[in-house]
Design an enzyme around this catalytic site. Structure first.
Site, mmCIF file in Angstrom:
data_model
loop_
_atom_site.group_PDB
_atom_site.id
_atom_site.type_symbol
_atom_site.label_atom_id
_atom_site.label_comp_id
_atom_site.label_asym_id
_atom_site.label_seq_id
_atom_site.Cartn_x
_atom_site.Cartn_y
_atom_site.Cartn_z
ATOM 1 C CE1 TYR A 177 24.711 -51.064 79.015
ATOM 2 C CE2 TYR A 177 22.774 -51.730 79.419
ATOM 3 C CZ TYR A 177 23.049 -51.527 79.243
ATOM 4 O OH TYR A 177 23.405 -50.677 77.726
ATOM 5 C CB THR A 205 18.440 -46.183 78.916
ATOM 6 O OG1 THR A 205 16.965 -47.117 79.001
ATOM 7 C CG2 THR A 205 18.666 -44.388 79.881
ATOM 8 C CB ALA A 206 20.601 -49.850 76.046
ATOM 9 C CB SER A 262 17.263 -47.824 73.675
ATOM 10 O OG SER A 262 18.467 -48.459 72.717
ATOM 11 C CE1 TYR A 291 24.742 -46.511 69.805
ATOM 12 C CE2 TYR A 291 23.185 -46.652 70.569
ATOM 13 C CZ TYR A 291 24.481 -46.551 70.986
ATOM 14 O OH TYR A 291 23.834 -46.375 72.312
ATOM 15 C CB THR A 311 24.045 -41.927 69.367
ATOM 16 O OG1 THR A 311 22.447 -42.457 69.506
ATOM 17 C CG2 THR A 311 24.944 -42.624 70.555
ATOM 18 N NE ARG A 319 29.347 -47.975 78.278
ATOM 19 C CZ ARG A 319 28.734 -48.205 77.926
ATOM 20 N NH1 ARG A 319 27.334 -48.908 78.524
ATOM 21 N NH2 ARG A 319 28.388 -47.223 76.672
ATOM 22 C CE LYS A 344 21.188 -39.914 73.406
ATOM 23 N NZ LYS A 344 22.359 -40.644 74.334
ATOM 24 C CB SER A 380 24.723 -36.737 75.033
ATOM 25 O OG SER A 380 24.644 -37.916 75.799
ATOM 26 C CG HIS A 432 26.697 -42.886 75.543
ATOM 27 N ND1 HIS A 432 26.350 -43.010 74.542
ATOM 28 C CD2 HIS A 432 25.977 -44.188 76.019
ATOM 29 C CE1 HIS A 432 25.971 -44.665 74.073
ATOM 30 N NE2 HIS A 432 25.223 -44.328 74.628
ATOM 31 C CG ASP A 477 21.406 -36.593 77.504
ATOM 32 O OD1 ASP A 477 23.192 -36.755 77.997
ATOM 33 O OD2 ASP A 477 21.243 -37.288 76.335
#
Ligand SMILES: Cc1cc2nc3c(=O)[nH]c(=O)nc-3n(C[C@H](O)[C@H](O)[C@H](O)COP(=O)(O)O)c2cc1C
Length: 394
Positions: free
Chosen positions: A47, A101-102, A129, A153, A179, A188, A258, A280, A282, A313
């Site tokens: 992850y 970051t989550a 986050s 979010y 975001t 992913r 973002k 970004s 992401h 970033d």
């Protein structure tokens, strides 16, 4: 979750002898990546580290920096340099902040509180986050003096979305970072293969009070990536520029968008009077094949013409990368994975060390470039040029 020792977080408990020994060998961010990868289990490591689909942009986010070359000045008296700067009117001691970051508690026991404490101790900034494993209130209570921004979010449930913004306001967060690159989650492969789930003992803390089914404990796989399933059911894919107006109308906090990667979208953001743009992709986790952020930065800076702050970033791994981004027009840069690697290696202590390494390498780069302030780095023309421009002039 950590597969070996829990790295804990207070500086005293963070470091069993074994952890400290590992850490003392970490002299650059790449060393933290290598060590963290041995400490994290498959679910968390996949992850944290992976990118979307073929991971082309993941690789390029880092390698693209290498094609930007320095044109240093010499004999400039660099006996004293000042790496400090300002973002949205607040001084930070060097132009590096923590990206959202989550789920930081998969890397250390105190997760986001460790990250925020590390940022605080170096007078840097921290972005929490929406999907953190510590809440907005946890950060305000435990790290009251950190400069903090909240990453938003936008949920289909707009009442809940507005509540998040209000809680951030009440807890003295200084900006909302919305975001805009995640109407759906990027594919992913590692998370799909691992059927990525948030470990049972953790929840997305910002939603714990909501008591609504699935919001805090919904990152559980039913066969695919658990996060992809979560996003598909709860995050609003209809998000559009009118929603930026909606956000602006409900809060007095500055709004930063973002996930901007083109001059056209940057111009649109400026038209909507945002306070900042975070260039970004992401961390290459959404649309694979987009430009690495350092290559997208120049056209965005040009389009913005100083009308709002621009940050970057993606792929920042050493002090030279920071200097290149600042020289090309970013007001500051943000780091994602390096913080997670620091957390996994040594909790708060590990993140602090990552930030110190980046700060010290940035100062070194300033000296070798012949500049004594961030303003000078930003305003001296052609300190950094793309190598194709040099070669074409030979
Ligand atoms: C594990 C992980 C989780 C992330 N979670 C979020 C998030 O919750 N919200 C968000 O806007 N960006 C998130 N990002 C993206 C980061 O904010 C940032 O854009 C990216 O990590 C920067 O690239 P770097 O990791 O190369 O520094 C996440 C990135 C990673 C690696």
């Amino acid at each position: 979750m950590l597969s070996e020792n829990d790295t804990g977080s207070s500086l005293s408990t963070a470091s069993t002898k074994e952890n400290r020994d590992g850490l003392s060998n970490c002299i650059c961010v790449d060393d933290f990546e290598a060590l963290a990868t041995t400490k994290l289990d498959r679910n968390s490591c996949g992850y944290y580290n992976s990118g979307a689909t073929s991971q082309q942009t993941l690789l390029e986010n880092c390698t693209a920096f290498k094609s930007w070359r320095f044109r240093p000045m010499v004999l400039r008296d660099v006996s004293s340099v000042d790496p400090s700067t300002e973002i949205l009117g607040r001084k930070i001691s060097f132009p590096v902040c923590i990206a959202p970051t989550a789920m930081n508690k998969m890397a250390s026991r105190k997760g986001e509180i460790d990250s925020a404490n590390a940022a605080c101790s170096l007078n840097s900034g921290f972005t929490l986050s929406s999907w953190a494993t510590s809440s907005i209130e946890d950060i305000a209570e435990n790290v009251p003096s950190v400069l903090r921004w909240f990453q938003l979010y936008v949920y289909k449930d707009r009442v809940l979305t507005k509540e998040l913004v209000k809680r951030a306001e009440n807890c003295n967060f200084k900006a909302i970072v919305v975001t805009v690159d995640t109407p759906v989650l990027g594919r992913r492969y590692q998370d799909v293969r691992n059927k990525f789930s948030l470990p049972e003992n953790l929840v997305l803390k910002n939603f714990e009070q909501q008591n609504k089914l699935g919001f805090s404990d919904g990152v559980r796989s039913s066969g695919d990536s658990g996060l992809a399933e979560y996003v598909a059911s709860l995050i609003d894919p209809s998000l559009n520029w009118d929603d930026i107006e909606w956000l602006k109308s409900m809060t007095t906090l500055p709004i930063i968008v973002k996930g901007i990667l083109t001059a056209e979208m940057a111009a649109e953001a400026v038209n909507h009077q945002v306070d900042g743009i975070l260039v970004s992709n992401h961390g290459a986790r959404q649309l694979d094949g987009v430009l690495p952020t350092i290559n997208a930065l120049p056209e965005i800076v040009k389009a913005v013409r100083g009308r709002c702050e621009v940050y970057l970033d993606g792929g920042i791994r050493n002090g030279g990368d920071i200097a290149k981004a600042i020289a090309l027009g970013a007001k500051a840069v943000f780091i994602g994975r390096p913080v997670l690697w620091g957390l996994a290696c040594g909790g708060e202590f590990g993140v602090k060390k990552v930030l110190e390494i980046l700060r010290d390498e940035f100062i070194l780069t300033m000296k070798l470039l012949g500049v004594t302030s961030v303003r000078e780095l930003q305003s001296t023309p052609n300190l950094v040029v793309h190598e194709t421009n040099i070669l074409s002039k030979l």
